[in-house]
Write a protein that holds these residues in place. Structure first.
Motif, PDB file in Angstrom:
ATOM      1  N   ALA A   1       0.809  -1.219   0.000  1.00 48.25           N
ATOM      2  CA  ALA A   1       0.000   0.000   0.000  1.00 48.25           C
ATOM      3  C   ALA A   1       0.839   1.263   0.000  1.00 48.25           C
ATOM      4  N   GLN A   2       2.092   1.157   0.432  1.00 47.67           N
ATOM      5  CA  GLN A   2       2.928   2.360   0.537  1.00 47.67           C
ATOM      6  C   GLN A   2       3.273   2.956  -0.827  1.00 47.67           C
ATOM      7  N   ALA A   3       3.071   2.187  -1.888  1.00 46.36           N
ATOM      8  CA  ALA A   3       3.305   2.713  -3.237  1.00 46.36           C
ATOM      9  C   ALA A   3       2.373   3.875  -3.559  1.00 46.36           C
ATOM     10  N   LYS A   4       1.292   4.001  -2.817  1.00 41.06           N
ATOM     11  CA  LYS A   4       0.377   5.126  -3.016  1.00 41.06           C
ATOM     12  C   LYS A   4       1.103   6.456  -2.870  1.00 41.06           C
ATOM     13  N   PHE A   5       2.041   6.538  -1.926  1.00 36.74           N
ATOM     14  CA  PHE A   5       2.754   7.793  -1.704  1.00 36.74           C
ATOM     15  C   PHE A   5       3.575   8.190  -2.930  1.00 36.74           C
ATOM     16  N   SER A   6       4.202   7.214  -3.579  1.00 40.84           N
ATOM     17  CA  SER A   6       4.970   7.517  -4.791  1.00 40.84           C
ATOM     18  C   SER A   6       4.052   7.952  -5.928  1.00 40.84           C
ATOM     19  N   ALA A   7       2.908   7.292  -6.066  1.00 39.61           N
ATOM     20  CA  ALA A   7       1.983   7.634  -7.152  1.00 39.61           C
ATOM     21  C   ALA A   7       1.472   9.061  -7.003  1.00 39.61           C
ATOM     22  N   ILE A   8       1.097   9.447  -5.792  1.00 40.46           N
ATOM     23  CA  ILE A   8       0.605  10.810  -5.571  1.00 40.46           C
ATOM     24  C   ILE A   8       1.723  11.816  -5.780  1.00 40.46           C
ATOM     25  N   THR A   9       2.914  11.497  -5.315  1.00 39.44           N
ATOM     26  CA  THR A   9       4.051  12.404  -5.490  1.00 39.44           C
ATOM     27  C   THR A   9       4.327  12.665  -6.960  1.00 39.44           C
ATOM     28  N   GLU A  10       4.318  11.624  -7.763  1.00 42.87           N
ATOM     29  CA  GLU A  10       4.558  11.789  -9.197  1.00 42.87           C
ATOM     30  C   GLU A  10       3.467  12.629  -9.838  1.00 42.87           C
ATOM     31  N   TRP A  11       2.223  12.433  -9.427  1.00 43.51           N
ATOM     32  CA  TRP A  11       1.111  13.241  -9.955  1.00 43.51           C
ATOM     33  C   TRP A  11       1.296  14.707  -9.560  1.00 43.51           C
ATOM     34  N   LEU A  12       1.658  14.964  -8.310  1.00 43.65           N
ATOM     35  CA  LEU A  12       1.857  16.337  -7.841  1.00 43.65           C
ATOM     36  C   LEU A  12       2.971  17.030  -8.625  1.00 43.65           C
ATOM     37  N   ARG A  13       4.039  16.317  -8.869  1.00 45.67           N
ATOM     38  CA  ARG A  13       5.164  16.919  -9.597  1.00 45.67           C
ATOM     39  C   ARG A  13       4.728  17.304 -11.018  1.00 45.67           C
ATOM     40  N   LYS A  14       4.001  16.438 -11.654  1.00 41.67           N
ATOM     41  CA  LYS A  14       3.560  16.723 -13.021  1.00 41.67           C
ATOM     42  C   LYS A  14       2.591  17.908 -13.036  1.00 41.67           C
ATOM     43  N   GLN A  15       1.662  17.941 -12.097  1.00 43.35           N
ATOM     44  CA  GLN A  15       0.658  19.005 -12.073  1.00 43.35           C
ATOM     45  C   GLN A  15       1.255  20.362 -11.717  1.00 43.35           C
ATOM     46  N   SER A  16       2.260  20.365 -10.843  1.00 39.50           N
ATOM     47  CA  SER A  16       2.772  21.624 -10.295  1.00 39.50           C
ATOM     48  C   SER A  16       3.933  22.207 -11.080  1.00 39.50           C
ATOM     49  N   GLY A  17       4.350  21.529 -12.131  1.00 40.56           N
ATOM     50  CA  GLY A  17       5.519  22.017 -12.849  1.00 40.56           C
ATOM     51  C   GLY A  17       6.796  21.753 -12.081  1.00 40.56           C
ATOM     52  N   ASP A  18       6.817  20.641 -11.353  1.00 42.65           N
ATOM     53  CA  ASP A  18       7.998  20.170 -10.645  1.00 42.65           C
ATOM     54  C   ASP A  18       8.351  21.017  -9.422  1.00 42.65           C
ATOM     55  N   LEU A  19       7.330  21.523  -8.720  1.00 43.53           N
ATOM     56  CA  LEU A  19       7.588  22.155  -7.428  1.00 43.53           C
ATOM     57  C   LEU A  19       8.118  21.112  -6.449  1.00 43.53           C
ATOM     58  N   PRO A  20       8.945  21.521  -5.487  1.00 46.30           N
ATOM     59  CA  PRO A  20       9.339  20.590  -4.421  1.00 46.30           C
ATOM     60  C   PRO A  20       8.101  20.053  -3.701  1.00 46.30           C
ATOM     61  N   ILE A  21       8.112  18.759  -3.402  1.00 44.93           N
ATOM     62  CA  ILE A  21       6.947  18.111  -2.799  1.00 44.93           C
ATOM     63  C   ILE A  21       7.197  17.881  -1.312  1.00 44.93           C
ATOM     64  N   TRP A  22       6.270  18.368  -0.485  1.00 44.57           N
ATOM     65  CA  TRP A  22       6.306  18.147   0.958  1.00 44.57           C
ATOM     66  C   TRP A  22       5.108  17.297   1.373  1.00 44.57           C
TER      67      TRP A  22
END
Length: 436
Positions: free
Chosen positions: A280-301
């Motif tokens: 289930a911990q793979a969810k964190f990577s999936a959301i992180t990758e989505w956030l990076r794509k949506q935000s134009g590669d802002l640092p993710i916290w």
């Protein structure tokens, strides 16, 4: 059942402002000078990992426990985060212009003494900004009500006052989990309202010091085992599209941001982890990758992250092993910052997931795990794939060190990075590489 749950949730949100009367009367505190805090340690790279202080922490423990906690947190300097109201500190502005930073001073002083890279979360807001009474604090409503629109400027002014009180703090999170920003009429997050407040705070803090780093929206990204259509799903469940829409609105309408911040859990709402506790911990990577794509590669916290279902009855060994795999996902997906919500309790006894034993001070496993990841996997380190002969052994490596986790409740022997190892059930083991 999902629709019924949403209706109940919306009804609860709609009633949040009722009965906001205030129960704790503020007493006038003598004016004290701001504490003289040491500059954060000069570090070669951003630590990536850190903790959030909650209702009970070391600053109110006995002297011996304070020293032990200071040693645990400071042996490898990491980020330490504190909210401005609640979670261990009182109302910072009980009445307009009447400030009380006594508790916040004490907490920030401890953070400084334990070599913290300090972070402040700008939540929550005094009652008088939320429809309550000046001079009173209704703690039952503190975490559920947002400032009224006409007080967004007042909240930004409070943020400025906090920034001037603590000039060594250069990183600010705006609000917490969209608390109070729920629109029961649309059955969705009020992303427009939050973003309006965020922009005022962002502008105000940048005027204090252009080097201050500001991030949002700190929205909870929930998922369901089976939910309505969403643009993000996986074996771990389906992400609530309303949370993703709120993030996209903030990205499109923010005046600026130095990082993007969210929180969430590995398990679907009210469910067990899918497909299992470790997968289930793979969810964190999936959301992180989505956030990076949506935000134009802002640092993710990640401001908060949770891995354990309610009433799991996990052992401390399994709990720490699952948390280790979550940290691996954060590192592999390039998360800039991950803050651990420290669940310290007030009294002596069991404290699952805590960093030290309350009233005793003895180190608990999560403290060592955070120290290890802070030392060996700061932001910018080269994260490397490491071969393992048994998939039950999860491995994360960098050029000089690797960490292994046995995800099984049985002893496992495997070849890892060319060497044979035998790991106890749920054991976490660090091992040097390349002669380190």
């Amino acid at each position: 059942m999902l629709v019924a749950g949403i209706m109940v949730y919306a009804a609860m949100r709609k009633e949040e402002r009722s009965g906001f009367t205030g129960s704790e009367v503020a007493t006038q505190q003598p004016t004290q000078p701001a504490p003289q805090l040491e500059e954060p340690p000069a570090l070669p790279s951003w630590p990536r990992w850190g903790v959030t202080h909650t209702q009970f922490s070391a600053d109110t423990e006995s002297g011996e426990v304070v020293e032990q906690a200071r040693g645990l947190l400071g042996r490898v300097p990491m980020l330490q985060n504190q909210h401005i109201m609640g979670w261990g500190v009182g109302n910072p502005e009980p009445s307009p212009g009447q400030y009380n930073f006594r508790d916040l001073d004490r907490r920030l002083t401890f953070m400084s003494s334990s070599r913290a890279v300090p972070v402040i979360t700008l939540c929550c807001a005094p009652d008088w900004m939320k429809g309550g009474q000046a001079g009173r604090t209704d703690w039952s409503k503190n975490h559920t009500v947002a400032p009224e629109k006409e007080h967004f400027d007042d909240f930004a002014k409070l943020a400025v006052r906090v920034a001037k009180q603590y000039p060594t703090v250069k990183h600010y999170l705006v609000w917490n989990e969209f608390k109070g920003f729920w629109n029961s009429d649309t059955n969705a997050w009020d992303a427009a309202g939050y973003t309006e407040m965020y922009n005022k705070v962002y502008r105000a803090l940048k005027k204090v010091n252009k080097d201050i780093q500001v991030g949002g929206p700190y929205v909870p990204i929930d998922s369901y085992e089976r939910g309505p259509r969403s643009e993000l799903s996986g074996p771990w469940g389906t992400v609530d599209q309303r949370a993703l829409d709120a993030v996209k609105h903030w990205i499109a309408n923010k005046e600026g941001a130095d990082f993007i911040v969210v929180d969430g859990a590995s398990m679907p709402k009210g469910q067990e982890n899918l497909p299992d506790d470790f997968g289930a911990q793979a969810k964190f990577s999936a959301i992180t990758e989505w956030l990076r794509k949506q935000s134009g590669d802002l640092p993710i916290w990640w401001a908060e992250w949770y891995v354990e279902p309610d009433n799991s009855q996990w052992s401390e060994e399994k709990r720490t092993a699952v948390q280790a795999t979550a940290l691996m996902e954060f590192a592999k997906s390039g998360v800039t910052t991950a803050l651990y919500w420290n669940p310290q309790s007030k009294d002596r006894g069991d404290c699952p997931g805590c960093l030290w034993q309350p009233k005793v001070g003895d180190e608990m496993p999560m403290a060592g795990l955070l120290s290890g990841f802070t030392k060996w996997f700061p932001t910018g380190v080269e994260v490397q794939e490491v071969r393992t002969s048994d998939p039950k052994v999860r491995v994360l490596g960098q050029p000089r060190q690797l960490v292994m986790v046995n995800t099984s409740d049985r002893e496992v022997t495997a070849t890892v990075d060319g060497r044979q190892v035998t790991l106890r059930p749920y054991e976490i083991r660090w091992s040097g590489r390349g002669g380190a």
